[in-house]
Scaffold this motif. Structure first.
Motif, PDB file in Angstrom:
ATOM      1  N   ALA A  35      36.766  45.341  26.058  1.00 39.77           N
ATOM      2  CA  ALA A  35      37.553  46.144  26.561  1.00 39.77           C
ATOM      3  C   ALA A  35      37.613  47.892  25.358  1.00 39.77           C
ATOM      4  CB  ALA A  35      39.264  45.988  26.940  1.00 39.77           C
ATOM      5  N   ARG A 253      35.292  42.253  38.688  1.00 41.29           N
ATOM      6  CA  ARG A 253      35.584  42.171  37.658  1.00 41.29           C
ATOM      7  C   ARG A 253      36.957  41.638  37.541  1.00 41.29           C
ATOM      8  NH1 ARG A 253      37.748  48.244  35.044  1.00 41.29           N
ATOM      9  NH2 ARG A 253      38.784  47.870  37.265  1.00 41.29           N
ATOM     10  N   GLU A 257      37.749  39.337  34.302  1.00 43.32           N
ATOM     11  CA  GLU A 257      38.915  39.693  32.787  1.00 43.32           C
ATOM     12  C   GLU A 257      39.554  38.643  33.469  1.00 43.32           C
ATOM     13  OE1 GLU A 257      38.985  42.457  31.421  1.00 43.32           O
ATOM     14  OE2 GLU A 257      37.610  42.408  32.418  1.00 43.32           O
ATOM     15  N   ARG A 260      38.616  36.360  30.065  1.00 37.97           N
ATOM     16  CA  ARG A 260      38.782  36.765  28.827  1.00 37.97           C
ATOM     17  C   ARG A 260      40.370  36.550  28.822  1.00 37.97           C
ATOM     18  NH1 ARG A 260      40.098  42.881  28.370  1.00 37.97           N
ATOM     19  NH2 ARG A 260      40.859  43.167  26.480  1.00 37.97           N
ATOM     20  N   GLN A 322      44.742  43.229  39.315  1.00 39.29           N
ATOM     21  CA  GLN A 322      44.096  44.304  37.563  1.00 39.29           C
ATOM     22  C   GLN A 322      45.450  44.462  37.274  1.00 39.29           C
ATOM     23  OE1 GLN A 322      41.998  47.607  38.933  1.00 39.29           O
ATOM     24  NE2 GLN A 322      40.552  46.712  40.240  1.00 39.29           N
ATOM     25  N   TYR A 325      46.853  40.548  35.715  1.00 44.28           N
ATOM     26  CA  TYR A 325      46.129  40.544  34.312  1.00 44.28           C
ATOM     27  C   TYR A 325      46.032  40.675  32.967  1.00 44.28           C
ATOM     28  CZ  TYR A 325      41.250  43.156  35.419  1.00 44.28           C
ATOM     29  OH  TYR A 325      40.084  44.174  35.966  1.00 44.28           O
ATOM     30  N   SER A 326      46.006  42.356  33.103  1.00 40.25           N
ATOM     31  CA  SER A 326      46.213  42.697  31.596  1.00 40.25           C
ATOM     32  C   SER A 326      47.503  42.948  31.180  1.00 40.25           C
ATOM     33  CB  SER A 326      46.367  44.885  32.299  1.00 40.25           C
ATOM     34  OG  SER A 326      47.538  45.472  32.390  1.00 40.25           O
ATOM     35  N   THR A 365      44.251  48.658  27.816  1.00 36.04           N
ATOM     36  CA  THR A 365      44.041  48.354  29.466  1.00 36.04           C
ATOM     37  C   THR A 365      44.791  48.878  29.798  1.00 36.04           C
ATOM     38  OG1 THR A 365      41.994  47.377  28.198  1.00 36.04           O
ATOM     39  CG2 THR A 365      42.870  46.901  30.101  1.00 36.04           C
TER      40      THR A 365
END
Length: 392
Positions: A35, A253, A257, A260, A322, A325-326, A365
């Motif tokens: 990232a 994506r 992620e 990740r 999204q 996960y951040s 992010t």
């Protein structure tokens, strides 16, 4: 409904995987997996590599220079490039305006604009949102007045992603005031080098310059740059927005992620915490459910049936994933996720002072993804649309 991939499709996947492995620059994939900031050169370099292969317009039919892939092949291409660490294709040219030009542009416009999009040479921006006209896009005020063989454009667009790099911008402009607001909107292509076009940066919470304000001060635009008919732009915009909302879902994506999240959790020693593992499991279930929803749509298209009208639903769920996960990455890193020094990240030494270097971009992010539930039509508005079109 069969959601399993056929042997032919699996073979296609392997071909894509092998080509990406050979052609995706490692320095770019390393940035994506961690990232880190991608420059214009990074994005343009990958776009041109795909363009040379004929895959930047991977969703295009053969008649317009694309590979002519079916829905399953397009999905597999997106999945393999995402998992390999390829940058997302900047969608405004190949994914958004190109289908509009194909469907509603004349032959001269198609011959003029599509090759530059397909090659990755021309960078496009999107001029939709305005101050006070985002989710209520029909209330836009940027005016285009016809004067002979030109339009004179005055107004302002905002939240224009990466407009500082743009060569051209496609805009919704007001050309009429009679009747409903939607009936007076036209779809215009504008050269951003035209006199009177100016771009002003909007610096975000993460310190990045991703979005901009774009001003039009008596900008002269040839009338030949009008797509389709005057005052029919709302119809063309709806065609484009279905592509945007599906693109925002970005299930591939999310799968990358998710892995990740697991890597960070293991490195930070929280992966064995059962309560944290529960949160990862919940996220994984949501990612799998989103993928199944996408595959249902693809299965319907493959069999020739009408696919579900669920672009808004995909956008809602994908954007929420999204953000989730951040958040989990931030939780896994704990206090090491808080410091954010862009200059230090660029210099490559922040990790020496605040923990492992892979933690450095987490705050960026997190802040950046706060916007995903707003742009492309806010999730509140999308829920109303889903209620009307899907639930009845």
């Amino acid at each position: 409904m069969d959601l399993a991939f056929t042997p032919e499709e699996q073979k296609f996947r392997e071909e894509i995987r092998g080509w990406v492995r050979e052609n995706l620059p490692k320095e770019i994939s390393d940035k994506v997996h961690n990232a880190l900031r991608l420059t214009r050169d990074d994005l343009q370099r990958w776009a041109k590599i795909l363009g040379k292969k004929g895959w930047l317009g991977y969703g295009w039919p053969k008649q317009f220079g694309g590979p002519g892939w079916n829905a399953i092949q397009k999905h597999l291409f997106e999945e393999e490039t995402a998992l390999a660490g390829a940058p997302r294709i900047i969608p405004f040219g190949p994914v958004m305006v190109a289908p509009v030009i194909m469907a509603f542009g004349n032959q001269e416009q198609q011959q003029r604009f599509l090759p530059g999009i397909a090659s990755g040479e021309v960078w496009w921006s999107q001029g939709y949102s305005e101050p006070g006209s985002g989710s209520d896009l029909a209330s836009l005020k940027t005016r285009a007045e016809r004067k002979g063989d030109k339009y004179i454009v005055n107004g302002q667009k905002t939240w224009t992603t990466l407009a500082q790099h743009g060569d051209w911008i496609f805009c919704l402009v007001r050309t009429g005031t009679d009747g409903k607001p939607q009936t007076g909107i036209s779809f215009l292509l504008i050269d951003m080098k035209s006199p009177g076009v100016s771009v002003r940066p909007i610096i975000m919470l993460d310190g990045e310059h991703e979005v901009n304000e774009v001003f039009f001060d008596n900008v002269e635009v040839p009338a030949e740059n009008l797509i389709g008919e005057e005052n029919k732009g709302w119809t063309y915009a709806k065609h484009l927005l279905s592509h945007e909302r599906t693109n925002i879902a970005d299930v591939n994506r999310a799968k990358r992620e998710l892995e990740r999240v697991k890597r960070i959790a293991k490195a930070e020693g929280v992966y064995e915490d059962r309560r944290f593992r529960d949160e990862i499991a919940k996220l994984e279930v949501d990612v799998v459910a989103l993928e199944m929803l996408v595959l249902r749509v693809l299965s319907a298209e493959k069999s020739g049936k009408n696919s579900l009208d669920i672009a808004g639903l995909l956008k809602i769920k994908g954007s929420e994933i999204q953000q989730r996960y951040s958040e989990l990455m931030m939780l896994a890193a704990g206090p090491y996720a808080i410091p954010f020094l862009p200059e230090a990240m660029d210099a490559g030494w922040q990790g020496e002072f605040v923990g492992a270097s892979y933690l450095a971009p987490l705050a960026s992010t997190y802040f950046n993804l706060r916007k995903t539930t707003i742009y492309g039509g806010s999730n509140e508005v999308q829920r109303n649309i889903v209620a009307q079109t899907v639930l009845g």
